[in-house]
Design a protein around this motif. Structure first.
Motif, PDB file in Angstrom:
ATOM      1  N   ILE A 213       0.848  -1.201   0.000  1.00  0.00           N
ATOM      2  CA  ILE A 213       0.000   0.000   0.000  1.00  0.00           C
ATOM      3  C   ILE A 213       0.877   1.242   0.000  1.00  0.00           C
ATOM      4  N   PHE A 228      -8.625   3.701   2.072  1.00  0.00           N
ATOM      5  CA  PHE A 228      -8.276   2.296   1.866  1.00  0.00           C
ATOM      6  C   PHE A 228      -9.536   1.505   2.183  1.00  0.00           C
ATOM      7  N   TYR A 251      -4.184  -0.001   8.090  1.00  0.00           N
ATOM      8  CA  TYR A 251      -4.886   1.192   8.567  1.00  0.00           C
ATOM      9  C   TYR A 251      -3.892   2.273   8.995  1.00  0.00           C
ATOM     10  N   THR A 254      -2.472   3.900   5.913  1.00  0.00           N
ATOM     11  CA  THR A 254      -3.507   4.728   5.286  1.00  0.00           C
ATOM     12  C   THR A 254      -3.643   6.062   5.999  1.00  0.00           C
ATOM     13  N   ARG A 255      -3.764   6.017   7.311  1.00  0.00           N
ATOM     14  CA  ARG A 255      -3.987   7.248   8.079  1.00  0.00           C
ATOM     15  C   ARG A 255      -2.759   8.144   8.084  1.00  0.00           C
ATOM     16  N   GLY A 259      -5.423   9.230   4.493  1.00  0.00           N
ATOM     17  CA  GLY A 259      -6.620   8.501   4.101  1.00  0.00           C
ATOM     18  C   GLY A 259      -7.492   8.047   5.251  1.00  0.00           C
ATOM     19  N   CYS A 261     -10.252   4.840   6.512  1.00  0.00           N
ATOM     20  CA  CYS A 261     -10.332   3.387   6.378  1.00  0.00           C
ATOM     21  C   CYS A 261     -11.790   2.940   6.300  1.00  0.00           C
TER      22      CYS A 261
END
Length: 368
Positions: A213, A228, A251, A254-255, A259, A261
């Protein structure tokens, strides 16, 4: 010694199906071929004509009984024609079948409140739609509005619906048409340890898959993403999932990169995994969105997106309206479904029966 085959029989059932008086199986097949889109397919070389259901059983036009292990594609969460759900539907349909959410009706906020009681703290604002595809579309839209970013990362082998946007999130070529849709979507390696391009233990494969990712963010986006999205357990992808560390690491990445989740709970939600009400709870994470459909309505068209209030407010920038979302009849079904799951102990039943099934599969693995 010669193995003796055991004749399996279903347990007795006191339900007697009604005598079927409708079109014959041949007539139904002929009408489908002539009047319905050929993309609508049936299973089996000799498709079944199903005309009645009762709890875990289905009946064909001859009255023959079948044990329904398919559950309407993971949808009938409480059993076919459960009396409490049928009663709630009947009572509401006799009172008011449809009034949009531009008017007040108690069922709409009552179901939203009940869903909030099943969620982790903070996830307490719900928007109702009609399907999982719509729910995932809406979650991605809100994520993009809230973050100001466009790119979304989904997983290879994941399934998130059949609308143009959801088709873009989906990563199976058999479910994707050669049409534009789902722009700004990238697919990372699935953490499934059985079919991974990475070597190592399941936990090591999960870490390497999560790092994929990060690679996508670095090389295929402006450096920030909107969301995500992943099923805690991939459904269409083969009922697979990564090691327990995967979603935590995915997660976090992503954060850290702007982003939100999204947990697609269309197939895993409402106690189906046994130990927890939601699939994501099995992995020790809390998403920013929970999308759901299928089991929430027990066959009634109903989907939903639950998120935080600060995220939900992003949708207020423009008018957003769903004609059938929040329909009183669908809301009545959802309220009854949540009651039945608790009252009939269906989550615990999933845990007990699911363990027995998994233990049996693990025993079979020793011989294959």
């Amino acid at each position: 010694m010669t193995a003796v085959a055991t004749q399996l029989e279903m347990p007795p059932c006191d339900h007697k199906p009604r005598r079927y008086t409708g079109p014959s199986r041949a007539e139904v097949i002929a009408m489908r071929k002539q009047y319905t889109n050929p993309a609508v397919f049936t299973l089996y070389g000799e498709p079944l004509l199903i005309v009645e259901g009762y709890m875990q059983y289905l009946f064909d036009e001859t009255g023959r009984r079948y044990l329904d292990l398919f559950a309407g594609i993971v949808t009938v969460s409480c059993g076919h024609c459960h009396p409490k759900i049928v009663g709630a539907l009947k009572a509401q349909a006799e009172t008011l079948q449809h009034a949009t959410t531009i008017y007040l009706h108690p069922n709409f906020p009552l179901l939203a409140k009940k869903l909030a009681s099943k969620m982790p703290a903070g996830l307490d604002v719900t928007y109702f739609v009609n399907s999982g595809s719509e729910a995932n579309d809406l979650a991605v839209t809100m994520a993009r509005l809230y973050t100001g970013n466009t790119d979304v990362v989904a997983l290879r082998n994941g399934y998130h619906g059949g609308s143009p946007s959801a088709m873009g999130l989906t990563s199976h070529n058999t479910w994707k048409f050669p049409v534009a849709g789902g722009t700004g979507v990238h697919h990372a390696v699935s953490p499934d340890p059985y079919r991974s391009p990475f070597a190592g233990t399941a936990a090591e494969i999960a870490t390497k898959s999560a790092e994929d990712i990060l690679g996508i963010i670095r090389y295929s986006t402006p450096g920030k993403i909107a969301a995500f999205i992943a099923e805690p357990i991939q459904g269409v992808g083969g009922a697979t999932h990564g090691a327990p560390n995967y979603l935590k690491e995915a997660y976090a990445i992503t954060r850290a990169n702007g982003g939100l989740c999204i947990a697609d709970e269309v197939q895993t939600g409402f106690g189906r995994t046994g130990d927890h009400y939601w699939g994501f709870e099995n992995f020790g994470v809390t998403p920013d969105f929970v999308t759901m459909a299928k089991g929430i309505g027990n066959g009634v068209p109903l989907g939903a997106v639950t998120t935080r209030m600060d995220i939900a407010k992003s949708l207020s920038q423009r008018i957003h309206f769903n004609t059938f979302g929040g329909n009183p009849v669908c809301m009545a079904a959802g309220l009854a479904v949540l009651d039945v799951i608790d009252e009939d102990g269906l989550q615990e039943n999933s845990r007990v029966v699911g363990k027995r099934l998994k233990d049996g599969f693990r025993e079979l693995m020793k011989h294959h």
